[in-house]
Design an enzyme around this catalytic site. Structure first.
Site, mmCIF file in Angstrom:
data_model
loop_
_atom_site.group_PDB
_atom_site.id
_atom_site.type_symbol
_atom_site.label_atom_id
_atom_site.label_comp_id
_atom_site.label_asym_id
_atom_site.label_seq_id
_atom_site.Cartn_x
_atom_site.Cartn_y
_atom_site.Cartn_z
ATOM 1 N N GLY A 142 33.797 88.983 50.799
ATOM 2 C CA GLY A 142 33.991 89.815 49.616
ATOM 3 C C GLY A 142 33.789 91.292 49.889
ATOM 4 N N CYS A 143 33.531 91.652 51.139
ATOM 5 C CA CYS A 143 33.370 93.046 51.531
ATOM 6 C C CYS A 143 34.571 93.454 52.385
ATOM 7 C CB CYS A 143 32.104 93.249 52.359
ATOM 8 S SG CYS A 143 30.596 92.854 51.470
ATOM 9 N N GLU A 144 35.070 94.664 52.173
ATOM 10 C CA GLU A 144 36.165 95.149 53.006
ATOM 11 C C GLU A 144 35.698 95.353 54.443
ATOM 12 O OE1 GLU A 144 38.224 98.576 51.531
ATOM 13 O OE2 GLU A 144 38.781 97.563 49.665
ATOM 14 N N SER A 145 34.499 95.855 54.606
ATOM 15 C CA SER A 145 33.923 96.065 55.935
ATOM 16 C C SER A 145 33.172 94.810 56.350
ATOM 17 C CB SER A 145 32.941 97.244 55.911
ATOM 18 O OG SER A 145 33.599 98.415 55.502
#
Length: 145
Positions: A50-53
Site C-alpha cells: 500500500g506504499c508507493e515506496s
C-alpha cells in the site's frame, strides 16, 4: 493520553521550525536516526503493501508494550516513519487502537505537506502495525531478532 518522551521531543523540535524548509530538513534528520535494517529484515514478509515506496516494518511486543522498527528506500518517508515510531513505540494495545495519525502529523505541522499517496502509505503502515498487533494475540507476530 500523554505523549511518549521521544514524541514530545519531536513535537517540540517541529514547533520550533518557522517554515516548511526547516521542517523538511528536520524530517530528513529524523529519518537518518532510524536504526538500519539488515538485508534479511528487508524481506517480502516485512514489506508493507500500500506504499508507493518500499517500506519494511518489524514489531516486538513485550510486557504489554509495542516496539517497532521500520525503514524505507525513500529519504523523506524514512523521516515520516521515524516520527510515526516516535509516536507509537512503547504504547499498549489499547493506546494503539486510539491513535489519531492525521492529528499527530497536524500537530507536527506536516499534515498539509503530505501528498495523498504519502498519507495513504502512512495509513498502510499503521494498518500493518495493527495487523501485527492482532496476529500477536493469536499465532504470534513477526518479532525483531
Amino acid at each position: 493520553m500523554s505523549l511518549p518522551a521521544t514524541a514530545q521531543s519531536a513535537l517540540d523540535a517541529f514547533a520550533a521550525c518557522p517554515g516548511w524548509e526547516q521542517r523538511a530538513r528536520l524530517l530528513m534528520q529524523w529519518g537518518d536516526q532510524l536504526a538500519p535494517l539488515t538485508d534479511a529484515e528487508r524481506c517480502e514478509a516485512n514489506r508493507v503493501t500500500g506504499c508507493e515506496s518500499q517500506v519494511w516494518l518489524l514489531a516486538e511486543h513485550a510486557d504489554g508494550h509495542w516496539q517497532f522498527r521500520a525503514s524505507s528506500d525513500a529519504r523523506l518517508l524514512r523521516g515520516l516513519l521515524a516520527l510515526l515510531l516516535a509516536r507509537v513505540n512503547g504504547l499498549t494495545r489499547a493506546e494503539m487502537a486510539h491513535l489519531d495519525l492525521p492529528a499527530w502529523f497536524s500537530q507536527l505541522g506536516l499534515a498539509r505537506h503530505l501528498s495523498p499517496s504519502r498519507s495513504n502509505g502512512l495509513q498502510a503502515v499503521l494498518a500493518r502495525m495493527q495487523l501485527l498487533e492482532s496476529a500477536d494475540q493469536g499465532a504470534g507476530a513477526p518479532t525483531i531478532s
